[in-house]
Design a protein around this motif. Structure first.
Motif, PDB file in Angstrom:
ATOM      1  N   LEU A 330       0.826  -1.211   0.000  1.00 25.06           N
ATOM      2  CA  LEU A 330       0.000   0.000   0.000  1.00 25.06           C
ATOM      3  C   LEU A 330       0.859   1.259   0.000  1.00 25.06           C
ATOM      4  O   LEU A 330       0.492   2.269  -0.623  1.00 25.06           O
ATOM      5  N   PHE A 331       2.014   1.231   0.685  1.00 29.72           N
ATOM      6  CA  PHE A 331       2.891   2.408   0.697  1.00 29.72           C
ATOM      7  C   PHE A 331       3.422   2.686  -0.706  1.00 29.72           C
ATOM      8  O   PHE A 331       3.450   3.836  -1.168  1.00 29.72           O
ATOM      9  N   VAL A 332       3.868   1.628  -1.382  1.00 32.30           N
ATOM     10  CA  VAL A 332       4.370   1.806  -2.751  1.00 32.30           C
ATOM     11  C   VAL A 332       3.254   2.294  -3.668  1.00 32.30           C
ATOM     12  O   VAL A 332       3.443   3.214  -4.483  1.00 32.30           O
ATOM     13  N   GLY A 334       0.614   4.007  -2.805  1.00 31.56           N
ATOM     14  CA  GLY A 334       0.306   5.395  -2.466  1.00 31.56           C
ATOM     15  C   GLY A 334       1.301   6.366  -3.068  1.00 31.56           C
ATOM     16  O   GLY A 334       0.936   7.435  -3.569  1.00 31.56           O
ATOM     17  N   GLY A 335       2.626   6.015  -3.030  1.00 32.47           N
ATOM     18  CA  GLY A 335       3.630   6.901  -3.631  1.00 32.47           C
ATOM     19  C   GLY A 335       3.445   7.034  -5.119  1.00 32.47           C
ATOM     20  O   GLY A 335       3.543   8.135  -5.686  1.00 32.47           O
ATOM     21  N   VAL A 336       3.193   5.889  -5.793  1.00 34.33           N
ATOM     22  CA  VAL A 336       2.988   5.928  -7.250  1.00 34.33           C
ATOM     23  C   VAL A 336       1.760   6.764  -7.590  1.00 34.33           C
ATOM     24  O   VAL A 336       1.778   7.585  -8.523  1.00 34.33           O
ATOM     25  N   CYS A 337       0.680   6.582  -6.834  1.00 39.25           N
ATOM     26  CA  CYS A 337      -0.545   7.360  -7.090  1.00 39.25           C
ATOM     27  C   CYS A 337      -0.314   8.849  -6.866  1.00 39.25           C
ATOM     28  O   CYS A 337      -0.799   9.697  -7.628  1.00 39.25           O
ATOM     29  N   SER A 338       0.441   9.190  -5.811  1.00 38.45           N
ATOM     30  CA  SER A 338       0.707  10.602  -5.533  1.00 38.45           C
ATOM     31  C   SER A 338       1.506  11.233  -6.656  1.00 38.45           C
ATOM     32  O   SER A 338       1.220  12.357  -7.095  1.00 38.45           O
ATOM     33  N   LEU A 339       2.548  10.520  -7.129  1.00 36.65           N
ATOM     34  CA  LEU A 339       3.354  11.040  -8.233  1.00 36.65           C
ATOM     35  C   LEU A 339       2.522  11.182  -9.498  1.00 36.65           C
ATOM     36  O   LEU A 339       2.611  12.187 -10.227  1.00 36.65           O
ATOM     37  N   PHE A 340       1.693  10.168  -9.762  1.00 37.73           N
ATOM     38  CA  PHE A 340       0.859  10.214 -10.970  1.00 37.73           C
ATOM     39  C   PHE A 340      -0.132  11.380 -10.905  1.00 37.73           C
ATOM     40  O   PHE A 340      -0.326  12.106 -11.894  1.00 37.73           O
ATOM     41  N   LEU A 341      -0.740  11.584  -9.742  1.00 37.30           N
ATOM     42  CA  LEU A 341      -1.681  12.692  -9.594  1.00 37.30           C
ATOM     43  C   LEU A 341      -0.989  14.041  -9.726  1.00 37.30           C
ATOM     44  O   LEU A 341      -1.548  14.999 -10.264  1.00 37.30           O
ATOM     45  N   SER A 342       0.253  14.122  -9.237  1.00 34.70           N
ATOM     46  CA  SER A 342       0.988  15.387  -9.341  1.00 34.70           C
ATOM     47  C   SER A 342       1.223  15.756 -10.791  1.00 34.70           C
ATOM     48  O   SER A 342       1.109  16.926 -11.177  1.00 34.70           O
ATOM     49  N   ARG A 343       1.591  14.750 -11.628  1.00 38.08           N
ATOM     50  CA  ARG A 343       1.889  15.029 -13.032  1.00 38.08           C
ATOM     51  C   ARG A 343       0.613  15.269 -13.855  1.00 38.08           C
ATOM     52  O   ARG A 343       0.616  16.083 -14.773  1.00 38.08           O
ATOM     53  N   THR A 344      -0.448  14.541 -13.530  1.00 38.46           N
ATOM     54  CA  THR A 344      -1.648  14.602 -14.383  1.00 38.46           C
ATOM     55  C   THR A 344      -2.697  15.598 -13.892  1.00 38.46           C
ATOM     56  O   THR A 344      -3.585  15.968 -14.656  1.00 38.46           O
ATOM     57  N   VAL A 345      -2.591  16.012 -12.629  1.00 35.33           N
ATOM     58  CA  VAL A 345      -3.631  16.881 -12.080  1.00 35.33           C
ATOM     59  C   VAL A 345      -3.077  18.228 -11.639  1.00 35.33           C
ATOM     60  O   VAL A 345      -3.600  19.289 -11.986  1.00 35.33           O
ATOM     61  N   LEU A 346      -1.999  18.214 -10.864  1.00 33.47           N
ATOM     62  CA  LEU A 346      -1.525  19.457 -10.243  1.00 33.47           C
ATOM     63  C   LEU A 346      -1.037  20.468 -11.278  1.00 33.47           C
ATOM     64  O   LEU A 346      -1.322  21.669 -11.179  1.00 33.47           O
ATOM     65  N   GLN A 347      -0.256  20.027 -12.283  1.00 39.00           N
ATOM     66  CA  GLN A 347       0.259  20.963 -13.281  1.00 39.00           C
ATOM     67  C   GLN A 347      -0.869  21.603 -14.100  1.00 39.00           C
ATOM     68  O   GLN A 347      -0.904  22.826 -14.263  1.00 39.00           O
ATOM     69  N   PRO A 348      -1.834  20.792 -14.629  1.00 39.46           N
ATOM     70  CA  PRO A 348      -2.951  21.463 -15.338  1.00 39.46           C
ATOM     71  C   PRO A 348      -3.766  22.370 -14.420  1.00 39.46           C
ATOM     72  O   PRO A 348      -4.220  23.427 -14.844  1.00 39.46           O
ATOM     73  N   VAL A 349      -3.913  21.987 -13.155  1.00 38.00           N
ATOM     74  CA  VAL A 349      -4.665  22.828 -12.224  1.00 38.00           C
ATOM     75  C   VAL A 349      -3.960  24.154 -12.004  1.00 38.00           C
ATOM     76  O   VAL A 349      -4.594  25.211 -11.864  1.00 38.00           O
ATOM     77  N   ALA A 350      -2.618  24.144 -11.972  1.00 38.69           N
ATOM     78  CA  ALA A 350      -1.866  25.399 -11.809  1.00 38.69           C
ATOM     79  C   ALA A 350      -2.139  26.351 -12.974  1.00 38.69           C
ATOM     80  O   ALA A 350      -2.322  27.567 -12.783  1.00 38.69           O
ATOM     81  N   GLY A 351      -2.181  25.793 -14.224  1.00 38.64           N
ATOM     82  CA  GLY A 351      -2.501  26.639 -15.381  1.00 38.64           C
ATOM     83  C   GLY A 351      -3.913  27.193 -15.295  1.00 38.64           C
ATOM     84  O   GLY A 351      -4.171  28.357 -15.610  1.00 38.64           O
ATOM     85  N   ILE A 352      -4.830  26.371 -14.849  1.00 37.74           N
ATOM     86  CA  ILE A 352      -6.215  26.834 -14.709  1.00 37.74           C
ATOM     87  C   ILE A 352      -6.307  27.928 -13.664  1.00 37.74           C
ATOM     88  O   ILE A 352      -7.025  28.923 -13.834  1.00 37.74           O
ATOM     89  N   MET A 353      -5.572  27.784 -12.553  1.00 37.14           N
ATOM     90  CA  MET A 353      -5.600  28.807 -11.508  1.00 37.14           C
ATOM     91  C   MET A 353      -5.028  30.130 -12.011  1.00 37.14           C
ATOM     92  O   MET A 353      -5.533  31.207 -11.666  1.00 37.14           O
ATOM     93  N   ARG A 354      -3.962  30.057 -12.841  1.00 37.94           N
ATOM     94  CA  ARG A 354      -3.364  31.291 -13.376  1.00 37.94           C
ATOM     95  C   ARG A 354      -4.369  32.059 -14.236  1.00 37.94           C
ATOM     96  O   ARG A 354      -4.559  33.274 -14.074  1.00 37.94           O
TER      97      ARG A 354
END
Length: 672
Positions: A330-332, A334-354
């Motif tokens: 589960l730890f592994v 969770g880390g993979v999911c967090s990294l995947f979400l960062s690349r696929t969600v956080l970066q586009p969300v930053a552009g939307i926020m701008r």
């Protein structure tokens, strides 16, 4: 908390929840496995024991059947039957015992020598429930410390003996005896003619069988008997050797001191009466199951107890290993999911926020860059479409605001004109309302006078109708008087005619009287001329003349009375004719009065109808006036409401002008 922190926290929470659920499921399943792993061998041991009991019962039944048809056995039973089998000291029964011991000694010794299992417990019974002979003993029973050879009564506790002799069918299974649990096999003994002579039984103790089966197992075996059978098992009544458990069970086998929790153990015994039950108690596992007799009646409970330290340690190690592996996985994940979400969600969300921050300041010139085709890419495209739509909408809003400002000013001017017109209209309606109110009051007075006229007309009509009815009644009475007077006149005329006829008759009677006097006078002359012979006739003639004179005198008196009656009748006729004239004149006056009253009634009805029409018209006029007044009041109220509404609309128009001005100021901040 920003989205990045949430993105890290959410997988951690999910991992924690999944880890907890996984641990619970793992522990639960392994505990079930532990229970199954421990209880299944115990259940198998129970099945083996029950099968062994059934097999042993079949073996002892087969052994007993070997002796049931031996000639020596049948001869001995017939010898016993030759005496009194109810007598425990019957010589014939004693001889039969000796015969059986002598004839079967070699066979029983051979069995003991070859099998090495001890003496065969062979028992012969009489059909009345008495023991004939126990072949493993030298003498039958011990009474008062001394062995005696007699046919002792066993019917009070040996139901199998009674059943075999009653049904003539073999019986096998467990039955409680004086020493406790015994496996028995009983066969009926009959002679060549089929006559029941008794039964033969082979016994096998239950305890040695149990010890043999569990000799190499790690189970601690205990056997308990229901206390209710203690009256049968005399040898188990020693409480020190066979202790009572909660005054409900007698421990036949096992060590009482090794029981850890008596309350739990008693509950296990109670549940074991109904069927197999297994339970874990710390590092120990216990199971209980019922022991049933040959009729499947529960007579005792057997318990198995074993140490589960090894199994518990094994299960514990497995649980620790699986929990650690689950945590790592589960730890592994969770880390993979967090990294995947960062690349696929956080970066586009930053552009939307701008871009959204620019939108919040009214800058509609920038758009979001689309770098993927997933949901975030669709969201970016949707945001771009929204920006374009907002840009077009703001442009239209600016155009609409400009037109709205101009139109609101025109509406405000028109509303001011309508307010003035509405005020003038309200004043006119108020004046008309006052005039109509006065007219309504006049209509009210007219209606009241018309009602009074109607009342008087109705009263006059009622009096006229009453007078008409009275005159009609008088006319009817006058006609009746006229009719009665006419009848009276006719009667008087008839009376006059009758008196004249009577006068004629009286004249005839006078003539007859004159002639009678003349005849009487002539008769008197004739009688006087006849001398003495006509003397009597002369007396008759005198009497006849006297009678004729009396008749003549009465006739004259009658004529006088008749004359007086005729005068009275004539006077009455004159009076009747005068009354008839008066009656005719009264009838004429009555008819004229009735016609006059009929005319008055008709005129009164016309007057009343006219008064009713006037009253109805005045009521309608009054109602119409009231309705007109009410309508004018409603018009007046509507006018006031219209004035207030127009005033309110004017005020709203002013507010609309202000809002339009403010909206113009706001839309100036947008950059298209």
């Amino acid at each position: 908390m920003n989205l990045k922190q949430k993105n890290t926290l959410l997988p951690f929470i999910i991992m924690l929840v999944m880890f907890s659920l996984g641990c619970l499921v793992t522990v639960n399943q392994l505990n079930k496995l532990k229970t199954e792993m421990i209880s299944k061998p115990m259940e198998n041991s129970m099945a083996v024991l029950l099968k062994s009991v059934e097999f042993t019962a079949q073996q002892v039944l087969e052994k007993s059947s070997l002796f049931s048809r031996l000639p020596q056995v049948i001869e001995a039973f017939e010898l016993a039957h030759s005496g009194d089998i109810d007598d425990p000291l019957s010589p014939q029964s004693q001889q039969a015992r000796q015969m059986l011991r002598r004839d079967l000694k070699e066979a029983l010794d051979g069995y003991e020598t070859l099998t090495g299992s001890g003496k065969m417990k062979l028992h012969f019974h009489l059909p009345n429930g008495r023991s004939l002979v126990r072949m493993w003993r030298k003498q039958q029973i011990k009474l008062n410390g001394k062995w005696e050879d007699r046919s002792d009564d066993i019917s009070d506790f040996r139901q199998t003996v009674l059943d075999v002799n009653a049904t003539g069918k073999p019986v096998k299974g467990i039955e409680l005896g004086r020493g406790g649990f015994v496996i028995r096999g009983l066969s009926p003994v009959v002679n060549t003619n089929g006559k029941p002579l008794g039964s033969v039984e082979v016994l096998f103790d239950f305890a040695p069988l149990v010890k043999t089966l569990f000799a190499h197992d790690h189970y601690l075996v205990r056997l308990y008997m229901n206390k209710s059978f203690l009256s049968i098992t005399h040898r188990l009544q020693d409480n020190e050797k066979y202790p009572l458990v909660d005054d409900r069970y007698v421990q036949v086998m096992g060590n009482q001191n090794q029981i850890s929790s008596k309350g739990t153990f008693l509950s296990l015994l109670d549940q074991g009466q109904n069927g197999f039950i297994a339970r874990l108690d710390g590092k120990k596992a216990m199971a209980a199951f019922p022991i049933k007799d040959y009729k499947s009646k529960q007579v005792g409970v057997m318990t198995l107890e074993t140490d589960t330290s090894y199994e518990s340690a094994l299960i514990r190690n497995i649980i620790v290993f699986q929990v650690v592996m689950l945590f790592v996985i589960l730890f592994v994940m969770g880390g993979v999911c967090s990294l995947f979400l960062s690349r696929t969600v956080l970066q586009p969300v930053a552009g939307i926020m701008r871009v959204s921050k620019k939108l919040s300041h009214g800058d509609l010139r920038d758009e979001i860059g689309v770098v993927s085709t997933d949901e975030m890419g669709h969201l970016s495209k949707t945001m771009n479409f929204m920006i374009q739509a907002v840009r077009e909408m703001v442009g239209k809003i600016i155009e609409v605001v400009t037109r709205l400002t101009a139109n609101s000013q025109e509406i405000n001017t028109a509303l001011q004109n309508q307010v003035a017109s509405a005020s003038e209209q309200s004043a006119s309606v108020t004046e008309i309302t006052s005039t109509m109110a006065e007219f309504s009051a006049s209509s009210q007075q007219i209606a009241e006078h018309a009602n009074r006229v109607l009342t008087i007309a109705e009263e006059a009509l009622a009096h006229a109708n009453e007078g008409e009815r009275s005159v009609s009644l008088v006319g009817d009475k006058m006609e009746e008087i006229y009719t009665d007077n006419t009848q009276t006149v006719k009667g008087v005329h008839e009376l006059g005619n009758k008196t004249r006829e009577i006068s004629k008759i009286m004249g005839i009677i006078n003539n007859i009287a004159d002639q009678t006097k003349l005849i009487a006078f002539n008769a008197a002359l004739e009688a006087s001329s006849a001398g003495e012979a006509g003397k009597r006739f002369g007396v008759v003639a005198v009497e006849i003349r006297r009678l004729a004179e009396n008749v003549e005198a009465s006739t004259r008196e009658t004529e006088k009375r008749i004359t007086e009656i005729q005068d009275a009748v004539d006077h009455m006729m004159l009076a009747s004719e005068k009354n008839t004239g008066c009656i005719n004149e009264g009838l004429s006056f009555t008819s004229h009065t009735r016609d006059t009253l009929v005319n008055i009634v008709e005129k009164s009805q016309d007057t009343r109808d006219a008064a009713q029409q006037i009253t109805l018209s005045t009521q309608q006029q009054k109602t119409a006036s009231e309705q007109v007044v009410q309508a004018l009041k409603e018009i007046d109220d509507s006018g006031r409401q219209t004035t207030r509404a127009i005033t309110q609309i004017g005020e709203n128009g002013e507010v609309l002008n202000q809002l339009a001005s403010q909206l113009q100021v706001l839309v100036k901040d947008f950059k298209l």
